[in-house]
Design an enzyme around this catalytic site. Structure first.
Site, PDB file in Angstrom:
ATOM      1  N   ARG A   1     -33.162  -0.151  18.199  1.00 10.88           N
ATOM      2  CA  ARG A   1     -31.999   0.574  18.732  1.00 10.88           C
ATOM      3  C   ARG A   1     -31.279   1.376  17.654  1.00 10.88           C
ATOM      4  O   ARG A   1     -31.503   1.195  16.461  1.00 10.88           O
ATOM      5  CB  ARG A   1     -30.984  -0.431  19.274  1.00 10.88           C
ATOM      6  CG  ARG A   1     -31.352  -1.037  20.588  1.00 10.88           C
ATOM      7  CD  ARG A   1     -30.433  -2.214  20.859  1.00 10.88           C
ATOM      8  NE  ARG A   1     -30.589  -2.696  22.223  1.00 10.88           N
ATOM      9  CZ  ARG A   1     -30.192  -3.900  22.625  1.00 10.88           C
ATOM     10  NH1 ARG A   1     -29.639  -4.738  21.780  1.00 10.88           N
ATOM     11  NH2 ARG A   1     -30.351  -4.257  23.874  1.00 10.88           N
TER      12      ARG A   1
ATOM     13  N   GLN B   1     -12.419  -7.851   8.337  1.00  6.04           N
ATOM     14  CA  GLN B   1     -12.565  -7.245   7.008  1.00  6.04           C
ATOM     15  C   GLN B   1     -11.378  -7.546   6.084  1.00  6.04           C
ATOM     16  O   GLN B   1     -11.469  -7.402   4.876  1.00  6.04           O
ATOM     17  CB  GLN B   1     -12.734  -5.717   7.145  1.00  6.04           C
ATOM     18  CG  GLN B   1     -14.025  -5.338   7.848  1.00  6.04           C
ATOM     19  CD  GLN B   1     -14.008  -3.906   8.369  1.00  6.04           C
ATOM     20  OE1 GLN B   1     -14.406  -3.000   7.671  1.00  6.04           O
ATOM     21  NE2 GLN B   1     -13.551  -3.716   9.595  1.00  6.04           N
ATOM     22  N   ARG B   2     -10.256  -7.898   6.672  1.00  7.88           N
ATOM     23  CA  ARG B   2      -9.058  -8.161   5.874  1.00  7.88           C
ATOM     24  C   ARG B   2      -8.816  -9.655   5.663  1.00  7.88           C
ATOM     25  O   ARG B   2      -7.866 -10.048   5.006  1.00  7.88           O
ATOM     26  CB  ARG B   2      -7.852  -7.587   6.618  1.00  7.88           C
ATOM     27  CG  ARG B   2      -7.383  -6.323   6.023  1.00  7.88           C
ATOM     28  CD  ARG B   2      -6.349  -5.615   6.818  1.00  7.88           C
ATOM     29  NE  ARG B   2      -5.300  -6.363   7.442  1.00  7.88           N
ATOM     30  CZ  ARG B   2      -4.453  -5.813   8.307  1.00  7.88           C
ATOM     31  NH1 ARG B   2      -4.562  -4.538   8.626  1.00  7.88           N
ATOM     32  NH2 ARG B   2      -3.502  -6.517   8.847  1.00  7.88           N
TER      33      ARG B   2
ATOM     34  N   ARG C   1     -25.724   0.777  20.384  1.00  7.80           N
ATOM     35  CA  ARG C   1     -24.763  -0.337  20.446  1.00  7.80           C
ATOM     36  C   ARG C   1     -23.711  -0.149  19.356  1.00  7.80           C
ATOM     37  O   ARG C   1     -24.027   0.321  18.262  1.00  7.80           O
ATOM     38  CB  ARG C   1     -25.463  -1.673  20.219  1.00  7.80           C
ATOM     39  CG  ARG C   1     -26.407  -2.056  21.333  1.00  7.80           C
ATOM     40  CD  ARG C   1     -25.631  -2.497  22.589  1.00  7.80           C
ATOM     41  NE  ARG C   1     -26.516  -3.000  23.616  1.00  7.80           N
ATOM     42  CZ  ARG C   1     -27.107  -2.254  24.553  1.00  7.80           C
ATOM     43  NH1 ARG C   1     -26.892  -0.952  24.590  1.00  7.80           N
ATOM     44  NH2 ARG C   1     -27.896  -2.806  25.446  1.00  7.80           N
TER      45      ARG C   1
ATOM     46  N   GLY D   1       0.821  -1.208   0.000  1.00  4.62           N
ATOM     47  CA  GLY D   1       0.000   0.000   0.000  1.00  4.62           C
ATOM     48  C   GLY D   1       0.854   1.256   0.000  1.00  4.62           C
ATOM     49  O   GLY D   1       1.991   1.251  -0.510  1.00  4.62           O
ATOM     50  N   ASN D   2       0.325   2.291   0.651  1.00  6.67           N
ATOM     51  CA  ASN D   2       0.960   3.603   0.568  1.00  6.67           C
ATOM     52  C   ASN D   2       2.398   3.691   1.080  1.00  6.67           C
ATOM     53  O   ASN D   2       3.292   4.096   0.343  1.00  6.67           O
ATOM     54  CB  ASN D   2       0.100   4.613   1.325  1.00  6.67           C
ATOM     55  CG  ASN D   2      -0.907   5.233   0.398  1.00  6.67           C
ATOM     56  OD1 ASN D   2      -0.549   5.649  -0.697  1.00  6.67           O
ATOM     57  ND2 ASN D   2      -2.167   5.272   0.800  1.00  6.67           N
TER      58      ASN D   2
ATOM     59  N   THR E   1      -4.502  -2.978  -0.969  1.00 10.20           N
ATOM     60  CA  THR E   1      -5.031  -2.490   0.305  1.00 10.20           C
ATOM     61  C   THR E   1      -6.554  -2.527   0.308  1.00 10.20           C
ATOM     62  O   THR E   1      -7.192  -2.215  -0.707  1.00 10.20           O
ATOM     63  CB  THR E   1      -4.590  -1.046   0.659  1.00 10.20           C
ATOM     64  OG1 THR E   1      -5.377  -0.587   1.771  1.00 10.20           O
ATOM     65  CG2 THR E   1      -4.773  -0.048  -0.462  1.00 10.20           C
TER      66      THR E   1
ATOM     67  N   GLY F   1     -10.477   1.436   7.007  1.00  5.90           N
ATOM     68  CA  GLY F   1     -10.232   2.334   5.874  1.00  5.90           C
ATOM     69  C   GLY F   1      -9.149   3.337   6.176  1.00  5.90           C
ATOM     70  O   GLY F   1      -8.855   4.210   5.364  1.00  5.90           O
TER      71      GLY F   1
ATOM     72  N   ASP G   1      -8.159  -0.457   1.831  1.00  9.64           N
ATOM     73  CA  ASP G   1      -8.590   0.941   1.979  1.00  9.64           C
ATOM     74  C   ASP G   1      -8.850   1.626   0.632  1.00  9.64           C
ATOM     75  O   ASP G   1      -9.499   2.669   0.586  1.00  9.64           O
ATOM     76  CB  ASP G   1      -7.520   1.751   2.729  1.00  9.64           C
ATOM     77  CG  ASP G   1      -7.179   1.149   4.081  1.00  9.64           C
ATOM     78  OD1 ASP G   1      -8.028   0.434   4.633  1.00  9.64           O
ATOM     79  OD2 ASP G   1      -6.068   1.392   4.572  1.00  9.64           O
TER      80      ASP G   1
END
Ligand code: F6P
Length: 358
Positions: free
Chosen positions: A172, A284-285, A276, A112-113, A135, A180, A137
């Protein structure tokens, strides 16, 4: 003989293996010379400390669908790359030495960056480097898409799908915090795909009163619940006005685990509503790449392979305006791609009634 080094750097993501397999398959199928592949372990650390292994075809069999990276990865911050390590080792000199010792023709870096900045530095130091944009992101400058992003959007979206049923049962307010880093592509896309009513991203600082107005507007309309997608890098209008120094000072005394909990606390105090927070985090990865990423990463790998065979180095393979292309590393390194608050997707989301808290 063609000798190619490969490494994966920074946070992992889906389709790293698919991308490396793409490079290898392309080279094996098209190279006229014999080829040797060397995999550096745990990112730049492997290149610095000479930890590598020779890779054979067997290493790349069955990995199209495998998450993570067969090489391991680590974060070696660019800002300290010119500083000697704890034993006084010059890291840049060590990387060059290992590259030359192995008589590599090029280094393929998937990252990535920050990792791309180091790749650019190595390219400026005379090494033949090609990078692939990795990435979840999707914040790499110079490419419209990074691999890992679509897989992460799919996983993050399932979090919203699951939350919807429980949120509607209890009436709720639910906050789902999406990764990200400092940009909003992942939260924006997952939030929209997951039907979030409010999406807070770093590029559009929020006012908590606007967030509350939206919740109350939904209450008044008889909607029993509200789902808020909060980017891990979301920032309030007040905080966005602070100087870097003052913001850092605020964070020093910060008592919440993350911005989502601060927002939950404010909503709870101002409205008395039950709130909540769900943080899917590194889920997520993880896991298998989605079909889009398998295809995309394979294509990027094939493009990198093509460039190696043509002897074109010093580039990141990229995807721009629906075409595979390449951009010079010097034009990419150190730049961030962010969500444009004036982009069509933001305008459309607003027309759909999604609040960004601005
Ligand atoms: O850059 C990918 C990413 O998952 C970001 O979304 C997140 O902010 C960061 O990495 C987390 O880093 P780490 O795995 O080092 O905790």
């Amino acid at each position: 003989m063609l000798r190619i080094g490969m490494l994966t750097s920074g946070g992992d993501c889906q389709a790293l293996n698919a991308a490396m397999r793409g490079v290898v398959k392309c080279i094996y199928n098209n190279a006229k010379d014999d080829v040797e592949f060397y995999g550096f372990e745990d990112g730049y650390k492997g290149l610095i400390y000479g930890k590598f292994r020779m890779l054979t075809g067997a290493d790349f069999t069955g990995i199209l669908t495998r998450g993570g990276t067969i090489l391991g990865t680590s974060r070696v911050p660019f800002k300290t790359i010119r500083e000697p390590d704890e034993n006084g080792l010059d890291k840049v000199a060590a990387m060059k030495q290992n590259y030359y010792k192995l008589q590599l023709d090029c280094l393929v870096m998937l990252g990535g960056n920050g990792s791309t900045k180091t790749a650019n530095l190595l390219s400026e130091e005379g090494l033949n480097v090609i990078t692939l944009p990795k990435t979840i992101d999707n914040d790499l400058y110079g490419t419209d898409m990074t691999f890992g992003f679509q897989s992460a959007v799919e996983i993050a979206t399932t979090a919203f799908d699951q939350i919807h049923t429980t949120a509607s049962s209890h009436g709720r307010v639910f906050i789902v915090e999406i990764m990200g880093h400092k940009v909003g592509f992942l939260p924006l896309n997952a939030g929209m795909a997951g039907g979030a009513d409010i999406i807070l991203i770093p590029e559009i600082p929020y006012d908590i009163n606007n967030v509350i107005d939206k919740i109350e507007e939904r209450d008044a309309r008889g909607s029993r619940f509200t789902i808020i997608c909060v980017a891990e890098g979301a920032i309030s209008k007040d905080d966005a006005k602070l100087s870097k120094k003052d913001y850092a000072k605020k964070l020093e005394n910060y008592t919440f685990p993350s911005v989502s909990y601060e927002i939950a606390d404010q909503i709870q105090k101002k409205t008395g509503r039950e709130v909540r927070v769900t943080v899917p985090g590194h889920v997520q990865r993880g896991g298998q790449p989605c079909p889009y990423d398998r295809v995309f990463a394979s294509r990027l790998g094939a493009e990198a392979g093509k460039m190696i065979l043509k002897g074109e180095f010093g580039y990141m393979v990229s995807y721009k305006n629906r075409e595979m292309t390449k951009v010079p590393l010097k034009d990419v390194a150190g730049k961030l791609k962010t969500v444009d608050p004036k982009s069509d997707i933001i305008k459309e989301a607003k027309m759909l009634g999604i609040s960004f808290g601005d």
